[in-house]
Design a protein around this motif. Structure first.
Motif, PDB file in Angstrom:
ATOM      1  N   TYR A  44      43.344  48.215  46.071  1.00  0.00           N
ATOM      2  CA  TYR A  44      43.757  46.928  46.644  1.00  0.00           C
ATOM      3  C   TYR A  44      42.527  46.134  47.074  1.00  0.00           C
ATOM      4  N   LYS A  45      42.523  44.824  46.780  1.00  0.00           N
ATOM      5  CA  LYS A  45      41.421  43.943  47.164  1.00  0.00           C
ATOM      6  C   LYS A  45      41.851  42.941  48.248  1.00  0.00           C
ATOM      7  N   TRP A  46      42.853  42.077  47.948  1.00  0.00           N
ATOM      8  CA  TRP A  46      43.300  41.078  48.907  1.00  0.00           C
ATOM      9  C   TRP A  46      44.619  40.448  48.447  1.00  0.00           C
ATOM     10  N   ASP A  47      45.293  39.785  49.404  1.00  0.00           N
ATOM     11  CA  ASP A  47      46.472  38.977  49.085  1.00  0.00           C
ATOM     12  C   ASP A  47      45.991  37.591  48.679  1.00  0.00           C
ATOM     13  N   SER A  48      46.655  37.000  47.703  1.00  0.00           N
ATOM     14  CA  SER A  48      46.308  35.635  47.333  1.00  0.00           C
ATOM     15  C   SER A  48      47.339  34.692  47.939  1.00  0.00           C
ATOM     16  N   THR A  49      47.148  33.413  47.717  1.00  0.00           N
ATOM     17  CA  THR A  49      48.079  32.432  48.263  1.00  0.00           C
ATOM     18  C   THR A  49      49.332  32.353  47.401  1.00  0.00           C
ATOM     19  N   ALA A  50      50.372  31.788  47.965  1.00  0.00           N
ATOM     20  CA  ALA A  50      51.627  31.625  47.232  1.00  0.00           C
ATOM     21  C   ALA A  50      51.461  30.550  46.170  1.00  0.00           C
ATOM     22  N   GLY A  51      52.270  30.646  45.137  1.00  0.00           N
ATOM     23  CA  GLY A  51      52.245  29.654  44.068  1.00  0.00           C
ATOM     24  C   GLY A  51      53.593  29.565  43.400  1.00  0.00           C
ATOM     25  N   HIS A  57      59.644  29.666  39.799  1.00  0.00           N
ATOM     26  CA  HIS A  57      59.829  30.681  40.833  1.00  0.00           C
ATOM     27  C   HIS A  57      58.633  30.682  41.778  1.00  0.00           C
ATOM     28  N   MET A  58      58.903  30.818  43.069  1.00  0.00           N
ATOM     29  CA  MET A  58      57.832  30.994  44.051  1.00  0.00           C
ATOM     30  C   MET A  58      57.261  32.397  43.880  1.00  0.00           C
ATOM     31  N   ILE A  59      55.938  32.519  43.866  1.00  0.00           N
ATOM     32  CA  ILE A  59      55.309  33.829  43.709  1.00  0.00           C
ATOM     33  C   ILE A  59      54.218  34.023  44.743  1.00  0.00           C
ATOM     34  N   GLN A  60      54.013  35.250  45.104  1.00  0.00           N
ATOM     35  CA  GLN A  60      52.918  35.687  45.969  1.00  0.00           C
ATOM     36  C   GLN A  60      52.251  36.829  45.224  1.00  0.00           C
ATOM     37  N   SER A  61      50.951  36.792  45.084  1.00  0.00           N
ATOM     38  CA  SER A  61      50.300  37.868  44.337  1.00  0.00           C
ATOM     39  C   SER A  61      49.329  38.632  45.221  1.00  0.00           C
ATOM     40  N   LYS A  62      49.016  39.847  44.771  1.00  0.00           N
ATOM     41  CA  LYS A  62      47.998  40.685  45.391  1.00  0.00           C
ATOM     42  C   LYS A  62      46.952  40.968  44.333  1.00  0.00           C
ATOM     43  N   SER A  63      45.718  41.106  44.747  1.00  0.00           N
ATOM     44  CA  SER A  63      44.623  41.375  43.822  1.00  0.00           C
ATOM     45  C   SER A  63      44.214  42.837  43.926  1.00  0.00           C
ATOM     46  N   TYR A  64      43.912  43.428  42.758  1.00  0.00           N
ATOM     47  CA  TYR A  64      43.530  44.841  42.680  1.00  0.00           C
ATOM     48  C   TYR A  64      42.379  44.996  41.701  1.00  0.00           C
TER      49      TYR A  64
END
Length: 126
Positions: A44-51, A57-64
């Protein structure tokens, strides 16, 4: 998904059904549930902003960081690739989205009537 260009890719002997999308700049976006199920392959690296995705569709992503190699045709990507996890809507019948940053590294051949494809590394010009 008959209108989508779908190809397989492999991460650590796991085959994922992957949508080919030149409009996505991220190299690889994966279904978050798949990442959760194979957590040993990711850091896991970080959470990104919503888009908002292309379907609205509303999305929230995480970076790995991907800790295993990724294979697409002849292309082998070494561990260390930054990938994104997204909770895909249930109607999405693919596991990942292959974006432009990886697509541009290969020469692609598609035979759509016969549902076959190939990815070749460009010839070296040394």
């Amino acid at each position: 998904s008959d209108a989508l260009l779908i190809i397989p890719l492999s991460i650590s002997l796991n085959t994922l059904i992957t949508m080919w999308d030149t409009g996505v700049t991220n190299p690889l976006t994966l279904r978050q549930e798949w990442i959760d199920h194979h957590s040993q392959l990711f850091r896991y690296k970080w959470d990104s902003t919503a888009g908002i995705d292309a379907a609205g569709h509303m999305i929230q992503s995480k970076s790995y960081e991907l800790l295993a190699p990724l294979d697409i045709g002849q292309l082998r990507v070494a561990p260390g690739l930054l990938v994104y996890g997204v909770a895909f809507p249930p109607e999405y019948d693919f596991d990942a989205i292959l974006g432009f940053d990886l697509l541009k590294q290969c020469n692609w051949f598609f035979d759509l009537p016969n549902r076959s494809w190939a990815a070749f590394l460009p010839a070296r010009s040394d």
